[in-house]
Design an enzyme around this catalytic site. Structure first.
Site, PDB file in Angstrom:
ATOM      1  N   HIS A   1     143.333  -1.614 169.494  1.00  0.00           N
ATOM      2  CA  HIS A   1     143.931  -2.863 170.106  1.00  0.00           C
ATOM      3  C   HIS A   1     145.406  -2.746 169.784  1.00  0.00           C
ATOM      4  CE1 HIS A   1     140.197  -4.932 171.848  1.00  0.00           C
ATOM      5  NE2 HIS A   1     140.020  -3.730 172.019  1.00  0.00           N
TER       6      HIS A   1
ATOM      7  N   ARG B   1     138.348  -0.711 165.927  1.00  0.00           N
ATOM      8  CA  ARG B   1     138.841  -1.349 167.152  1.00  0.00           C
ATOM      9  C   ARG B   1     140.264  -1.886 166.871  1.00  0.00           C
ATOM     10  NH1 ARG B   1     137.171  -6.599 169.379  1.00  0.00           N
ATOM     11  NH2 ARG B   1     137.196  -6.668 171.792  1.00  0.00           N
TER      12      ARG B   1
ATOM     13  N   ASN C   1     140.846 -10.099 172.394  1.00  0.00           N
ATOM     14  CA  ASN C   1     140.839 -10.337 171.043  1.00  0.00           C
ATOM     15  C   ASN C   1     140.337 -11.774 170.348  1.00  0.00           C
ATOM     16  OD1 ASN C   1     142.229  -7.645 170.320  1.00  0.00           O
ATOM     17  ND2 ASN C   1     144.286  -8.795 170.493  1.00  0.00           N
TER      18      ASN C   1
ATOM     19  N   HIS D   1     132.360   3.523 170.643  1.00  0.00           N
ATOM     20  CA  HIS D   1     131.467   2.571 170.854  1.00  0.00           C
ATOM     21  C   HIS D   1     130.047   3.120 170.223  1.00  0.00           C
ATOM     22  CE1 HIS D   1     133.529   0.046 174.188  1.00  0.00           C
ATOM     23  NE2 HIS D   1     134.152   0.219 173.062  1.00  0.00           N
TER      24      HIS D   1
END
Length: 319
Positions: A66, A62, A94, A193
């Protein structure tokens, strides 16, 4: 192996990516002479970290995502606050959520000992993302390397460009398009996910307010996630079936309206994403093949190369 043709197909697909990738001076052999042990050092460090905490690989996958969505894959998410830097770690998507930075620190320290000033923090994140997926049983791919590290962070950009769990399909589509990622890229990258967890604050609205969710599933989650309070509690795996296995169960969950996030279930909600979700739910090999292609594409977003940026000696601060 369930996907007997997968890696041959991936090789053919990567040939098609050759021109685009090398136009940005990225190469799978970038460190072959300057730090030939780089990939093995990263893999060993990540394997040790996951052995100590099973979910940290998903967290770092992740982090790579990001990082790339904010001014490209440049390691900017790793920078701490300073007198001149507003860290992206404190951006809304975050804050109290992005994690695993100490694993990057540990791996970077080992790389600096083996080959000082050679391997960028941005490349470490890209390698970790691949190795984490493989560790959890997902596909592999050649990681293109040669990214350099940003000197600055962009908190405002992180607040603006990282997709939110409240997004609908239109929001998601435009958000990925802004990064030159296609609709298909959006659907298949959402499949990350299949590993990882979410906090109550990120799925509360979905379980209390949405109608496109299995009633019993929503009620079971309401027992863990109250209407108020407990925002930062880590309560629920994003994939209720196989939380630490990279597979296609995420899409199978969507078919029965058991997507954890509002943005997840938007991918199967009587819209144009339905066919792709059904395809990936029934064909794990196709999901693996397409995921590998799309994450290579994502990792190629606006890299700093050549003399741009720097090779940070400490991923948390510029040199």
């Amino acid at each position: 192996m369930a996907c007997a043709k997968l890696y041959f197909l991936l090789l053919l697909n990567f040939v098609g990516l050759f021109v685009n990738v090398y136009a940005n001076n990225l190469s799978p052999n970038f460190y072959s002479k300057t730090c030939p042990q780089a990939l093995s050092i990263v893999k060993k460090g990540l394997d040790e970290a996951i052995k100590n905490e099973a979910r940290v690989g998903a967290s770092l996958l992740r982090v790579h995502f990001h990082d790339c969505f904010v001014d490209g894959c440049d390691g900017s998410i790793l920078l701490d606050n300073s007198a001149t830097i507003q860290s992206e770690k404190q951006a809304a998507p975050n804050n109290n959520s992005a994690r695993g930075f100490e694993v990057v620190d540990s791996i970077k320290a080992k790389l600096e000992k083996a080959c000082p000033g050679i391997v960028s923090c941005a490349d470490i994140l890209a390698i970790i993302a691949r190795d984490a997926v493989v560790h959890y049983g997902g596909p592999t791919w050649e990681v293109r390397l040669g990214r350099r590290d940003s000197l600055i962070a962009n908190r405002a950009g992180a607040n603006k460009t990282i997709p939110a769990p409240s997004f609908n399909l239109t929001n998601l589509t435009s958000n990925f398009a802004a990064q030159h990622l296609s609709f298909k890229d959006m659907v298949v990258l959402s499949g990350a996910h299949t590993v990882g967890f979410a906090r109550c604050t990120n799925f509360r609205s979905h379980i209390y307010n949405d109608t496109n969710i299995d009633t019993n599933f929503a009620k079971s989650l309401q027992q863990k996630c109250p209407k108020t309070g407990g925002n930062n509690n880590l309560l629920q795996p994003l994939d209720l079936q196989t939380r630490f296995i990279f597979d296609n169960k995420y899409y199978q969950n969507l078919l029965v309206h058991k997507g954890l996030l509002h943005s997840d279930q938007q991918l199967f909600n009587g819209n144009k994403a339905d066919n792709l979700v059904q395809k990936y739910a029934s064909d794990q090999c196709k999901f693996f093949e397409d995921f590998a292609k799309s994450i290579v594409k994502m990792g190629n977003i606006s890299p700093l190369t050549g003399t741009n940026g720097e090779i940070r000696l400490n991923c948390r601060k510029p040199n």
